[in-house]
Structure formats: structure tokens, C-alpha cells
Write an enzyme that holds these catalytic residues in place. Structure first.
Site, PDB file in Angstrom:
ATOM      1  N   ILE A  12       0.861  -1.182   0.000  1.00 19.39           N
ATOM      2  CA  ILE A  12       0.000   0.000   0.000  1.00 19.39           C
ATOM      3  C   ILE A  12       0.895   1.228   0.000  1.00 19.39           C
ATOM      4  O   ILE A  12       1.680   1.445   0.919  1.00 19.39           O
ATOM      5  CB  ILE A  12      -0.929  -0.005   1.222  1.00 19.39           C
ATOM      6  N   LYS A  46      -0.286   5.402 -12.447  1.00 19.37           N
ATOM      7  CA  LYS A  46       1.041   5.309 -11.846  1.00 19.37           C
ATOM      8  C   LYS A  46       1.360   3.865 -11.460  1.00 19.37           C
ATOM      9  O   LYS A  46       2.500   3.420 -11.581  1.00 19.37           O
ATOM     10  CB  LYS A  46       1.137   6.222 -10.625  1.00 19.37           C
ATOM     11  N   THR A  66      13.469  10.235  -3.111  1.00 19.98           N
ATOM     12  CA  THR A  66      12.075  10.067  -3.511  1.00 19.98           C
ATOM     13  C   THR A  66      11.460  11.440  -3.756  1.00 19.98           C
ATOM     14  O   THR A  66      12.064  12.470  -3.418  1.00 19.98           O
ATOM     15  CB  THR A  66      11.274   9.349  -2.408  1.00 19.98           C
ATOM     16  N   ASP A 111      -7.260   4.466  -1.884  1.00 18.77           N
ATOM     17  CA  ASP A 111      -6.829   5.667  -1.172  1.00 18.77           C
ATOM     18  C   ASP A 111      -6.798   5.351   0.313  1.00 18.77           C
ATOM     19  O   ASP A 111      -7.813   4.935   0.883  1.00 18.77           O
ATOM     20  CB  ASP A 111      -7.809   6.810  -1.466  1.00 18.77           C
ATOM     21  N   VAL A 138      16.299   8.602   1.456  1.00 16.10           N
ATOM     22  CA  VAL A 138      16.146   7.911   0.183  1.00 16.10           C
ATOM     23  C   VAL A 138      15.659   8.929  -0.841  1.00 16.10           C
ATOM     24  O   VAL A 138      14.800   9.768  -0.540  1.00 16.10           O
ATOM     25  CB  VAL A 138      15.148   6.734   0.287  1.00 16.10           C
ATOM     26  N   TYR A 145       5.793  15.458  10.009  1.00 17.77           N
ATOM     27  CA  TYR A 145       6.202  14.106   9.598  1.00 17.77           C
ATOM     28  C   TYR A 145       6.686  13.265  10.774  1.00 17.77           C
ATOM     29  O   TYR A 145       6.262  12.117  10.954  1.00 17.77           O
ATOM     30  CB  TYR A 145       7.310  14.246   8.550  1.00 17.77           C
ATOM     31  N   LYS A 181       5.129   9.619  12.116  1.00 11.62           N
ATOM     32  CA  LYS A 181       5.916   8.390  11.990  1.00 11.62           C
ATOM     33  C   LYS A 181       6.242   7.793  13.360  1.00 11.62           C
ATOM     34  O   LYS A 181       6.342   6.563  13.497  1.00 11.62           O
ATOM     35  CB  LYS A 181       7.193   8.661  11.210  1.00 11.62           C
TER      36      LYS A 181
END
Length: 253
Positions: free
Chosen positions: A14, A44, A188, A61, A186, A153, A157
């Protein structure tokens, strides 16, 4: 990497349309796994992997529990079960505390944490009876301690990491293998927003290989790259009177 470990495993990713999610889907497919990909945009997903006998493209979603339920129902219909759930969906907007926007905070929390709850609420009922499997929640090194630019963020997390710890305590005796992932930097679309130098920056394909190796192991926390994450993890041991001055000097923020 042990390819026999992954052969024909039924994996639901997911948040698989870009970044670590897309690279992990491709790596799992190459290793012989059956891979169901979910994200909001079907076009995508189709760019990540073409639909074939081992691939399901299931737009969903994470902010819409009904769409997750529909995707999960298709997996059960096609594969009669699930071996691995990997929650990779994530949202990130860098911000300092004086720029707090409540709507942004709620939106990011909804994707990074509540979305995982929705996915679990979809997959867990009946999973044990069909044969328990593996749950992997992709958190972040930012979950471990407070950092500049991580106003939204980091806390979201951190909640995800805490959730993984609770799941491990509760579900391991029932046959589930629960893991949390703490990646470093990373390359992204999310980290492209950062305006600071990112040490030990990995490419998504490198992160995906590290993730697959970690998922084959018995350990709870999967952290990479080790040269960065091991040093950062030591910061969790520092008392606050040392940590705050150190992080201000290190980040120059």
C-alpha cells in the site's frame, strides 16, 4: 537475498506508486512473489508493473477505508489469502514550529498513521484463520527523536513506530511476524523537498533491496543504511540536555 523465500508469496503493498514502494514492488516481483499494488492513481501503478498472473493493480486511497476494503476483497478473491502486508504510504511537508498549519498536520497524520490503521482494520479480521502472515510498517528514522523541519512528519511516523511495537507484542504469539522500518534518506519525491544536504542518500532500488533482506529476517526493526542509522539510533540514548544542543549544532537550525 533468498529468492525461494519470496516465491509465490502473496504480498500487498500500500503506497506502491513511487519511491521505495514502487522499487519494492519491482524487487518482490523479480524475486518471484505475487504482488498486489495499491495507491490512488491507477496509471502510476501501471507504470510500476504491468498486470500479469503475479500482479494485481488495485487503486485505493488510504484516506478512504472503503476503497481499501474493495482492494482487499479482490486479493482474497484472486489469491484466497495474504502472506505479507507492507504499509508504505507517506506524506511529508517540511515545516518549522512557527509555521504550524493545523490542516496540514491533520492531513499528514491521516496518511502516515490513520491510513495504516485503516489498512490493518481491513486486513486483520479473519487473517489469523486463513493462516497468519507478516505485517511491515514503513516508518522513518525521523520517528526516533525530534528533528528540525519534521513538525508534521516526525510525530506521525513516531505514532506508526509505536503502533508497530504494540502489534508485535499482541500478534507475535498468534503467529504474525510484525516489523517496523526506519529508513534514512532515500531519493524520492518526498525527500526532493528538502533543502539541506542528506547524508548517505540511497536510491529507491537500494532501499528496496535492503528492505527485502530485512523482511526475510526475524528482527523487529529494519534500519538502513546502517552507516547512518546506527549512529542516529545512538542519539536515542542521549539525555535531553545533550541531545538538543547536539542536534542544533549538527543541523545548524
Amino acid at each position: 537475498m533468498n529468492r525461494d523465500f519470496w516465491r509465490d508469496k502473496r504480498c500487498w503493498l500500500i503506497g506502491a506508486s513511487s519511491g521505495i514502494g514502487a522499487a519494492t514492488a519491482q524487487a518482490l516481483h523479480a524475486a518471484g512473489a505475487r504482488v498486489a499494488l495499491s495507491a490512488r492513481h491507477s496509471e502510476k501503478l501501471a507504470a510500476v508493473l504491468p498486470a500479469d498472473q503475479r500482479t494485481l493493480l488495485l487503486p485505493a486511497d488510504v484516506q478512504d477505508g472503503e476503497s481499501l476494503m474493495q482492494a482487499h476483497a479482490q486479493i482474497l478473491q484472486q489469491w484466497q489469502g495474504l502472506d505479507l502486508l507492507v504499509y508504505l504510504a507517506g506524506a511529508y511537508t517540511p515545516a518549522r514550529s512557527w509555521d504550524l498549519n493545523l490542516q496540514t498536520a491533520e492531513d499528514i497524520l491521516d496518511v502516515n498513521y490513520r491510513g495504516a490503521l485503516r489498512a490493518l482494520a481491513t486486513a486483520l479480521p479473519g487473517w489469523e484463520q486463513r493462516g497468519a502472515g507478516q505485517i511491515v510498517l514503513v516508518s522513518s528514522i525521523a520517528a526516533l527523536r525530534g528533528l528540525p523541519q519534521s513538525l508534521y512528519y516526525g510525530p506521525s511516523k513516531a505514532a506508526l513506530t509505536h503502533l508497530a511495537e504494540v502489534l508485535r507484542i499482541d500478534l507475535e504469539p498468534r503467529g504474525f511476524h510484525v516489523q517496523v522500518v526506519h529508513p534514512g534518506f532515500v531519493a524520492t519525491p518526498l525527500t526532493a523537498q528538502n533543502e539541506f544536504s542528506m547524508p548517505h542518500l540511497l536510491q529507491p532500488s537500494e532501499a528496496a533491496q535492503a528492505l527485502l533482506r530485512g523482511m526475510q529476517s526475524k528482527r523487529f526493526a529494519i534500519e538502513f543504511p546502517p552507516a547512518f542509522t546506527r549512529r542516529f539510533s545512538l542519539l536515542r540514548c542521549l539525555p535531553y540536555r545533550w541531545y538538543f544542543p547536539l542536534i542544533r549544532r549538527a543541523t545548524k537550525m
